[in-house]
Design a protein around this motif. Structure first.
Motif, PDB file in Angstrom:
ATOM      1  N   HIS A  44      60.115  31.947  27.213  1.00  0.00           N
ATOM      2  CA  HIS A  44      59.947  33.807  27.900  1.00  0.00           C
ATOM      3  C   HIS A  44      58.898  33.605  29.052  1.00  0.00           C
ATOM      4  N   SER A  45      58.159  32.604  29.605  1.00  0.00           N
ATOM      5  CA  SER A  45      57.143  32.656  30.247  1.00  0.00           C
ATOM      6  C   SER A  45      57.023  32.915  31.288  1.00  0.00           C
ATOM      7  N   ALA A  46      56.460  33.923  31.695  1.00  0.00           N
ATOM      8  CA  ALA A  46      56.952  34.200  33.523  1.00  0.00           C
ATOM      9  C   ALA A  46      55.738  33.639  34.455  1.00  0.00           C
ATOM     10  N   GLY A  47      54.894  33.198  33.910  1.00  0.00           N
ATOM     11  CA  GLY A  47      53.467  33.415  33.977  1.00  0.00           C
ATOM     12  C   GLY A  47      52.058  33.110  33.426  1.00  0.00           C
ATOM     13  N   LEU A  48      51.048  32.830  34.601  1.00  0.00           N
ATOM     14  CA  LEU A  48      49.582  33.877  33.845  1.00  0.00           C
ATOM     15  C   LEU A  48      48.731  34.197  34.732  1.00  0.00           C
ATOM     16  N   ASN A  49      47.870  35.443  34.287  1.00  0.00           N
ATOM     17  CA  ASN A  49      47.223  35.555  35.266  1.00  0.00           C
ATOM     18  C   ASN A  49      45.835  35.798  35.032  1.00  0.00           C
ATOM     19  N   CYS A  50      44.935  36.461  36.375  1.00  0.00           N
ATOM     20  CA  CYS A  50      43.825  35.844  35.878  1.00  0.00           C
ATOM     21  C   CYS A  50      43.385  37.653  35.949  1.00  0.00           C
ATOM     22  N   GLY A  51      42.411  37.733  34.364  1.00  0.00           N
ATOM     23  CA  GLY A  51      42.058  38.964  34.048  1.00  0.00           C
ATOM     24  C   GLY A  51      40.851  38.878  34.811  1.00  0.00           C
TER      25      GLY A  51
END
Length: 219
Positions: A44-51
């Motif tokens: 289900h992973s579309a990616g990671l995001n820097c918050g």
């Protein structure tokens, strides 16, 4: 996490495999668990995001009891600080090693409609921020205001001719260590109190943002 995905699929009446999620890495513990987070997401992973902004707050909260871990004033805690550069590099490496997107962080500037000079300075900061992201290897980004979308898109269109920058890293293991992620930035702290007071005033008066030295921050 899997249960949440199944609930979403049920509400939307979509196949479970059709659900995709991007996770914001916005806390210190999450920076040490990127691989584990992606494992839980799996298909289900579309990616990671820097918050980035919540990540900086997490750093402050996590080490609030340690005097040697006090951060400098807000203007000095930029993405050029070693602990934030390391966070970005590790996120990009982790994502690209698994063939998924590494998304950049939010540019906090907003358009300043009644001051053309100040507005151009703010837009230039956004351009520089997005240029740093695309050069670092990010595959996309996000912004704090819809008026900034064309600015960010222009930078990525110019410097990222393909759909993304996903390719296997030269080294399977990242060079970033725990010490890199926890390196304390240096700088002065005299503006932190005035910034906090301004943000509190704006929140009480129901203003959505506070412009500080042409570098607005969401409240």
């Amino acid at each position: 996490m899997e249960r949440g995905i199944r609930v979403c699929a049920g509400v939307r009446r979509d196949p479970v495999r059709g659900i995709r999620a991007t996770v914001l890495i916005e806390t210190i513990p999450a920076a040490f668990e990127m691989d584990e987070i992606l494992y839980e997401l799996r298909d289900h992973s579309a990616g990671l995001n820097c918050g980035r902004w919540d990540y900086i707050f997490s750093f402050i909260k996590k080490f609030r009891g340690r005097a040697e871990c006090m951060l400098p004033q807000r203007g000095d805690v930029t993405m050029d600080q070693p602990f934030l550069r390391s966070y970005v590099e590790l996120l990009i490496h982790t994502c690209h090693r698994r063939g998924i997107h590494a998304m950049g962080g939010m540019a906090a500037q907003i358009p300043i409609r009644d001051d053309p000079k100040a507005n151009e300075e703010a837009m230039q900061r956004v351009r520089e921020d997005k240029l740093r992201e695309v050069r670092a290897g990010h595959d996309g980004t996000w912004v704090a205001h819809p008026g900034l979308v064309p600015v960010a898109q222009q930078v990525f269109d110019e410097h990222m001719p393909g759909k993304n920058q996903i390719r296997p890293p030269a080294e399977a293991l990242s060079r970033i260590t725990a010490e890199n992620l926890l390196e304390i930035p240096k700088g002065a702290s005299q503006n932190s109190v005035s910034s906090g007071t301004l943000k509190s005033r704006c929140a009480i008066s129901n203003r959505g943002c506070a412009a500080m030295a042409v570098s607005p921050s969401t409240t």
